[in-house]
Design a protein around this motif. Structure first.
Motif, mmCIF file in Angstrom:
data_model
loop_
_atom_site.group_PDB
_atom_site.id
_atom_site.type_symbol
_atom_site.label_atom_id
_atom_site.label_comp_id
_atom_site.label_asym_id
_atom_site.label_seq_id
_atom_site.Cartn_x
_atom_site.Cartn_y
_atom_site.Cartn_z
ATOM 1 N N ILE A 59 0.905 -1.228 0.096
ATOM 2 C CA ILE A 59 -0.192 -0.108 0.135
ATOM 3 C C ILE A 59 0.833 1.212 -0.072
ATOM 4 C CG2 ILE A 59 -1.756 1.271 1.319
ATOM 5 C CD1 ILE A 59 -2.764 -1.394 2.199
ATOM 6 N N PHE A 60 1.855 1.141 1.003
ATOM 7 C CA PHE A 60 2.685 2.375 0.922
ATOM 8 C C PHE A 60 3.555 2.739 -0.375
ATOM 9 C CE2 PHE A 60 6.833 4.246 1.941
ATOM 10 C CZ PHE A 60 6.568 5.252 2.823
ATOM 11 N N GLU A 61 4.108 1.604 -0.946
ATOM 12 C CA GLU A 61 4.535 1.920 -2.249
ATOM 13 C C GLU A 61 3.750 2.290 -3.464
ATOM 14 O OE1 GLU A 61 7.510 -1.061 -3.501
ATOM 15 O OE2 GLU A 61 7.991 0.057 -5.415
ATOM 16 N N PHE A 62 2.722 1.615 -3.228
ATOM 17 C CA PHE A 62 1.382 2.058 -4.138
ATOM 18 C C PHE A 62 1.089 3.628 -4.219
ATOM 19 C CE2 PHE A 62 -2.989 2.988 -5.396
ATOM 20 C CZ PHE A 62 -2.810 2.569 -6.844
ATOM 21 N N VAL A 63 0.849 3.962 -3.134
ATOM 22 C CA VAL A 63 0.634 5.347 -3.018
ATOM 23 C C VAL A 63 1.646 6.365 -3.598
ATOM 24 C CG1 VAL A 63 -0.099 7.293 -1.260
ATOM 25 C CG2 VAL A 63 -1.116 4.983 -1.075
ATOM 26 N N ALA A 64 2.930 6.038 -3.035
ATOM 27 C CA ALA A 64 4.103 7.067 -3.302
ATOM 28 C C ALA A 64 4.332 6.949 -4.868
ATOM 29 C CB ALA A 64 5.526 6.397 -2.536
ATOM 30 N N ALA A 65 4.392 5.642 -5.412
ATOM 31 C CA ALA A 65 4.808 5.409 -6.869
ATOM 32 C C ALA A 65 3.356 6.042 -7.693
ATOM 33 C CB ALA A 65 4.797 3.869 -7.251
ATOM 34 N N TRP A 66 2.256 6.082 -7.202
ATOM 35 C CA TRP A 66 1.036 6.644 -7.709
ATOM 36 C C TRP A 66 1.346 8.166 -7.903
ATOM 37 C CZ3 TRP A 66 -2.533 10.517 -7.554
ATOM 38 C CH2 TRP A 66 -3.424 10.009 -8.268
ATOM 39 N N LEU A 67 1.550 8.701 -6.834
ATOM 40 C CA LEU A 67 1.881 10.082 -6.777
ATOM 41 C C LEU A 67 2.970 10.738 -7.709
ATOM 42 C CD1 LEU A 67 1.425 11.069 -3.056
ATOM 43 C CD2 LEU A 67 -0.059 11.622 -4.893
ATOM 44 N N LEU A 68 4.089 9.999 -7.790
ATOM 45 C CA LEU A 68 5.033 10.323 -8.748
ATOM 46 C C LEU A 68 4.884 10.046 -10.232
ATOM 47 C CD1 LEU A 68 8.063 11.473 -9.050
ATOM 48 C CD2 LEU A 68 8.934 9.228 -8.630
ATOM 49 N N GLY A 69 4.163 8.926 -10.422
ATOM 50 C CA GLY A 69 3.670 8.454 -11.743
ATOM 51 C C GLY A 69 2.590 9.468 -12.208
ATOM 52 N N ALA A 70 1.608 10.017 -11.421
ATOM 53 C CA ALA A 70 0.809 10.983 -11.635
ATOM 54 C C ALA A 70 1.537 12.460 -12.250
ATOM 55 C CB ALA A 70 -0.121 11.271 -10.456
ATOM 56 N N LEU A 71 2.584 12.914 -11.664
ATOM 57 C CA LEU A 71 3.152 13.972 -12.047
ATOM 58 C C LEU A 71 3.772 13.603 -13.270
ATOM 59 C CD1 LEU A 71 5.034 15.268 -8.666
ATOM 60 C CD2 LEU A 71 3.009 15.931 -9.786
ATOM 61 N N CYS A 72 4.384 12.489 -13.617
ATOM 62 C CA CYS A 72 4.827 12.158 -14.931
ATOM 63 C C CYS A 72 3.695 12.124 -15.973
ATOM 64 C CB CYS A 72 5.481 10.740 -14.688
ATOM 65 S SG CYS A 72 7.047 10.506 -13.886
ATOM 66 N N SER A 73 2.740 11.508 -15.676
ATOM 67 C CA SER A 73 1.556 11.617 -16.479
ATOM 68 C C SER A 73 0.967 12.920 -16.957
ATOM 69 C CB SER A 73 0.437 10.598 -15.993
ATOM 70 O OG SER A 73 -0.445 10.802 -16.772
ATOM 71 N N LEU A 74 1.000 13.827 -15.840
ATOM 72 C CA LEU A 74 0.385 14.912 -16.058
ATOM 73 C C LEU A 74 1.656 16.109 -16.826
ATOM 74 C CD1 LEU A 74 -1.354 15.722 -12.735
ATOM 75 C CD2 LEU A 74 -2.330 15.470 -15.009
ATOM 76 N N SER A 75 2.797 15.499 -16.884
ATOM 77 C CA SER A 75 3.812 16.384 -17.501
ATOM 78 C C SER A 75 3.801 16.221 -19.111
ATOM 79 C CB SER A 75 5.207 15.899 -17.259
ATOM 80 O OG SER A 75 5.512 14.729 -17.877
ATOM 81 N N PHE A 76 2.520 15.453 -19.671
ATOM 82 C CA PHE A 76 2.341 15.528 -20.966
ATOM 83 C C PHE A 76 1.093 16.548 -21.308
ATOM 84 C CE2 PHE A 76 4.511 11.482 -20.630
ATOM 85 C CZ PHE A 76 5.229 11.520 -21.525
ATOM 86 N N GLY A 77 0.461 16.922 -20.269
ATOM 87 C CA GLY A 77 -0.705 17.766 -20.318
ATOM 88 C C GLY A 77 -0.498 19.078 -19.585
ATOM 89 N N PRO A 78 -1.253 19.306 -18.654
ATOM 90 C CA PRO A 78 -1.176 20.583 -17.848
ATOM 91 C C PRO A 78 0.099 20.907 -17.162
ATOM 92 C CG PRO A 78 -2.771 19.032 -16.938
ATOM 93 C CD PRO A 78 -2.264 18.380 -18.041
#
Ligand code: TRP
Length: 438
Positions: free
Chosen positions: A333-352
């Motif tokens: 759970i801990f790694e999922f949350v941390a990796a999700w947050l960093l991944g979300a920033l990576c994902s948004l770096s193609f948009g907003p």
């Protein structure tokens, strides 16, 4: 199977085919095999020796083999880098998930102009890539949560044969398309005039990346391997499967790309821009078959990415459970949350967030550059140096022969040891420095 799953991934599908075509066809494949045998395999064996000898994942391994040494602090780096990679790898895995949905929805049969702009529209959107990233990372975490035997091994045991079967079907289909012979020619014609320093460097870099080296995934997996397993045999087996898959996907991808008459590219563009265009072209005459092949293709991309992501995710979980005393469930759970947050920033770096840049890199490219150009090579250097210079030669021999129960001619061992001690660190040092100066 799990080890092959880690090795076989996006690198086999989007990078290898392009490099083969660009750098002289069969000539490149030959150099690639040499690079695998003489540079990457010794590093693979180094990780395997550290992992199995210590029975611990990255951080604990160094501490167990040389108690209290400062090596364990350097090893923290190799706990951080797989976490960094899985965050942005999951974004790409999410794209594959999204494209699988698109193939089910027959989206590649839309007018060609829409298909051409599809990737830009999809990746710059806020929600769809984020949802897909969540699904992909959730699947990864779900498999790891079930444990090494019941989760990772069980999943790999059925998914790897299926993966080979799927790529075989796609390859046969792709090679039967009119015009595919140009793709075959692009791949197999040996052209030694294209062989130069860059070719050799690319072959080495690709073999290193493709075997998932330098971040301790192989190390962690070997910490679970039985003391009776012959490391040399499993290492060669993994490298052979990895190469076979890379060659099959080269024919599958390039056959279709040339049959559709488009320029082969590299990187995400190959899978998410060129290939949909292939399905679009095919779909004009055979809409049903082209949709089925599209589904098969993106399923292959998705599963191959998933088995790699699982191995990356496991490193962090192993650290949290072994060194921080967390339960597997909480660690996941801990790694999922941390990796999700960093991944979300990576994902948004193609948009907003696309205008947020450091140097001229967006967040996604920054993570990728840091990991691929620095951390992975540094990690590989560290592992091989540790085995070659810090561990006792007799311990390395003992590990490679499973405590003397397996035969390994002394001259072959001396050769492998020489590669580990001198050749591999030197070469990887050069790759690291050339990465630094771009
Ligand atoms: N080998 C994977 C591929 O071919 C990518 C990769 C690179 C990787 N380094 C890794 C996977 C470390 C797992 C662990 O796509």
């Amino acid at each position: 199977m799990a080890m092959s799953g880690s090795a076989i991934g996006l690198g086999n599908i989007w990078r290898f085919p392009y490099l083969v075509g660009e750098y002289g066809g069969a000539a490149f494949v030959l150099i690639y095999i040499m690079a695998c045998l003489f540079i990457s395999l010794p590093i693979f064996l180094a990780e395997a020796v550290i992992g199995r000898r210590s029975g611990s994942s990255n951080f604990g391994a160094f501490n167990k083999l040389v108690p209290g040494s400062r090596w364990r602090w350097l090893a923290l780096l190799t706990v951080f880098s797989p976490f960094l990679i899985v965050s942005y790898y999951s974004v790409v895995g999410g794209w594959a998930t999204g494209y699988l949905f698109k193939s089910f929805a027959f989206e590649f049969s839309k007018p060609t102009t829409e298909v051409i702009g599809m990737f830009g529209t999809f990746s710059s959107n806020v929600w769809m890539p984020l949802i897909c990233h969540t699904i992909f990372l959730g699947l990864t975490a779900g498999i790891v949560a079930h444990g090494v035997k019941k989760g990772i091994e069980k999943f790999s045991n059925w998914s790897m044969p299926v993966l080979f079967l799927m790529i075989l079907i796609i390859m046969i289909y792709s090679l039967s398309l009119p015009g595919a012979e140009k793709g075959v020619e692009y791949l197999v014609k040996p052209d030694f005039s294209k062989v130069n320093g860059r070719t050799v460097a690319s072959a080495m870099g690709q073999s290193f990346y493709s075997l998932s080296l330098g971040v301790g995934t192989i190390l962690t997996y070997y910490s679970y391997v039985s003391k009776k397993e012959n490391i040399l045999v499993s290492g060669l087996g993994t490298a052979a499967f990895d190469l076979l898959f890379a060659i099959m996907s080269s024919f599958a991808v390039m056959g279709a790309v040339f049959a559709a008459g488009i320029e082969p590219g590299t990187g995400p563009g190959l899978i998410f821009e060129s290939i949909p265009f292939v399905f679009n072209t095919m779909g004009q005459q055979m809409p049903v078959i082209s949709s089925i092949v599209a589904i098969l293709f993106f399923l292959t991309v998705l599963i191959s990415a998933l088995t790699s992501a699982v191995s990356l995710f496991e490193v962090g979980v192993a650290y949290l459970t072994e060194e921080r005393g967390m339960s597997r469930r909480n660690a996941v759970i801990f790694e999922f949350v941390a990796a999700w947050l960093l991944g979300a920033l990576c994902s948004l770096s193609f948009g907003p967030l696309s205008s947020f840049k450091i140097g001229d890199l967006n967040i996604f490219s920054l993570c990728d550059t840091l990991a691929s150009n620095f951390f992975m090579t540094l990690g590989g250097f560290l592992f091989v140096l540790f085995v070659g210079w810090k561990m006792k030669r007799s311990d390395v021999y003992d590990e490679l022969t499973c405590g003397g129960t397996q035969r390994l001619p002394v001259c072959l061992f001396s050769f492998i040891y020489f590669l580990m001690r001198y050749v591999a660190p030197l070469v990887i040092g050069i790759i690291f420095i050339s990465g630094l100066i771009g």
